[in-house]
Design a protein around this motif. Structure first.
Motif, PDB file in Angstrom:
ATOM      1  N   GLN A  21      -2.063   6.584  -6.935  1.00  0.00           N
ATOM      2  CA  GLN A  21      -1.299   5.592  -7.693  1.00  0.00           C
ATOM      3  C   GLN A  21      -2.202   4.538  -8.336  1.00  0.00           C
ATOM      4  O   GLN A  21      -1.894   4.014  -9.403  1.00  0.00           O
ATOM      5  N   ASP A  45       7.584  11.445  -5.974  1.00  0.00           N
ATOM      6  CA  ASP A  45       8.123  12.717  -6.481  1.00  0.00           C
ATOM      7  C   ASP A  45       9.433  13.079  -5.797  1.00  0.00           C
ATOM      8  O   ASP A  45      10.319  13.664  -6.437  1.00  0.00           O
ATOM      9  N   ASP A  60       1.621  12.303  -3.998  1.00  0.00           N
ATOM     10  CA  ASP A  60       1.673  11.018  -4.715  1.00  0.00           C
ATOM     11  C   ASP A  60       2.055   9.874  -3.789  1.00  0.00           C
ATOM     12  O   ASP A  60       2.043   8.722  -4.203  1.00  0.00           O
ATOM     13  N   ARG A 120       5.747  -1.107 -10.187  1.00  0.00           N
ATOM     14  CA  ARG A 120       7.011  -1.788 -10.397  1.00  0.00           C
ATOM     15  C   ARG A 120       8.150  -1.173  -9.582  1.00  0.00           C
ATOM     16  O   ARG A 120       8.461   0.017  -9.726  1.00  0.00           O
TER      17      ARG A 120
END
Ligand code: FO1
Length: 312
Positions: A153, A51, A39, A92
Motif C-alpha cells: 500500500q 481486495d 494487499d 483514505r
C-alpha cells in the motif's frame, strides 16, 4: 456428478467486475470467489483487506464506481478530522467503510478467522455467493523498487506506483496454508471451471498462486482453467499492470500475461483489439469485449468465460 462449481480467483477492481458478472449467472451455492489478501495491511491499528472489500462492495452493489475502491455515497468526516489532528490521511477511509475495518479488526482480535468474519459480513450485506480469503494466514506483497523495498500500500497508494519495480515477493506465502475450502474446490469432482479474473497478474493473482501447492493443483485440475487478459491493447484498464510489466522486462501484452499462467492455462480470453496476438497463444484463445463498463458487459464476459470452459 454434475459439474456445477465455479471457482474464481480475484483481486482488485477488474477481478471484482468479472466476479459480479459471474454472480449474476452462477447459482450462489455454486460460486466460490477466492480473494487475494496480499494487499492486506495494518493501518491506524486496523486490519484492512482491500481486495476482499472491493469484491464485497461490488457484489453488494455498494461499490464506489468512480474511485474503484471503498463504498459509494461515502462521507469523509473521520478522515478530515484525523488530518486536522495530524494523523495519516494518505490512505483514505470513508466513514461507512471505516465501520467494516473496525468490525473486522475487533473480530480478528477476538480470535475469529478472516474467512469466518468475511462469511458473516458478506451475509449481512446480502451477498449469497461465497467470498473466501485465499488463506487465513498473513501474506504481504512487498515491492522491491529503485527506492527500496516498499509495503504494497505504500507503493500503490502512498507513492502512487511511481517507483520503478525491480521485483515482487509475497512475504509469508510459503508458510501460509491455502484455505482448505480453496484446496477442496480445486480437487472437487464437481468443479466446472476455474476463472482467473482480469486482475493484475503480479499483485492480485500471483500471491494466490504463490501459496503452497496451488500452482500444482491448478496444473493437475480436471476442470478447465480460463483467464481473462487484464491487458487490452498493451495497456491495463486500470492500475500499474503495464508499467510493472515494462519495469520487470516484460512486454505489456495479453500474450505476456498468458505466459505467466502457461503451466496450467487451458483457455484465454483477449480483447478484439489484440486479435493479432491470438495466433501465437497455446491455450485455446478467443476474442471478446473485455472492457467491462456496464453490468451487461460484466455478465456477457462471465458467460463467455463459462462457455469457453464448457467447450473445452
Ligand atoms: N486506493 C487508492 O489509490 N487510494 C486510497 O486512498 C485507497 C484507500 C482504500 C481504502 C480501503 C480499501 O479497501 C481500498 C483502498 N484503496 C485505495 C485501494 C487499495 O489500495 C487496493 O489495494 C487497490 O484496489 C489494489 O488492489
Amino acid at each position: 456428478m454434475t459439474k456445477n462449481l465455479v471457482l474464481a480467483l480475484s483481486g482488485g477492481v477488474g477481478g471484482a467486475k468479472l466476479a459480479l458478472g459471474l454472480s449474476h449467472i452462477v447459482a450462489p451455492e455454486n460460486l466460490l470467489i477466492v480473494a487475494n489478501t496480499g494487499d492486506d495491511f495494518e493501518h491506524l491499528g486496523l486490519s484492512i483487506s482491500p481486495d476482499i472489500d472491493t469484491l464485497t462492495y461490488a457484489l453488494a452493489n455498494l461499490d464506489n464506481q468512480t474511485l474503484g475502491w471503498g463504498r459509494r455515497d461515502e462521507t469523509w468526516s473521520f478522515m478530515e478530522t484525523l488530518a486536522t489532528l495530524g494523523g495519516p490521511a494518505w490512505f483514505r477511509l470513508g466513514d461507512r467503510d471505516l465501520a467494516l475495518h473496525v468490525q473486522r479488526t475487533l473480530r480478528l482480535k477476538a480470535g475469529e478467522t478472516l474467512a469466518a468474519i468475511t462469511a458473516d459480513l458478506t451475509a449481512r450485506l446480502g451477498i449469497a455467493a461465497r467470498i473466501l480469503p485465499m488463506s487465513n494466514d498473513p501474506v504481504r506483497t512487498r515491492v522491491d523498487t529503485n527506492e527500496g523495498i516498499l509495503d504494497f500500500q505504500d507503493y500503490f497508494v502512498g507513492r502512487q506506483c511511481q517507483p520503478e519495480v525491480k521485483s515482487l515477493h509475497f512475504a509469508g506465502a510459503e508458510a501460509a496454508r491455502p484455505h482448505p475450502d480453496f484446496r477442496a474446490a480445486l480437487a472437487s469432482p464437481s468443479l466446472r471451471a476455474v476463472i482467473i479474473c482480469p486482475s493484475n497478474p503480479f499483485i492480485s493473482v500471483e500471491p494466490i498462486l504463490a501459496l503452497p501447492g496451488i500452482r500444482t493443483a491448478l496444473a493437475a485440475c480436471e476442470a478447465p482453467v480460463i483467464a481473462v487478459s487484464p491487458i487490452i491493447g498493451g495497456r491495463a484498464v486500470k492500475g500499474p499492470t503495464a508499467k510493472m510489466m515494462t519495469e520487470l522486462g516484460l512486454t505489456p501484452s495479453a500474450a505476456a500475461v498468458a505466459a505467466r499462467y502457461a503451466d496450467f492455462l487451458d483457455g484465454y480470453i483477449i480483447d478484439h483489439q489484440d486479435a493479432a496476438e491470438a495466433a501465437g497463444l497455446t491455450p485455446r484463445t478467443i476474442l471478446a469485449a473485455t472492457l467491462m463498463t456496464t453490468l451487461e458487459h460484466k455478465i456477457a464476459l462471465a458467460q463467455t468465460a463459462l462457455d469457453l470452459a464448457d467447450s473445452l
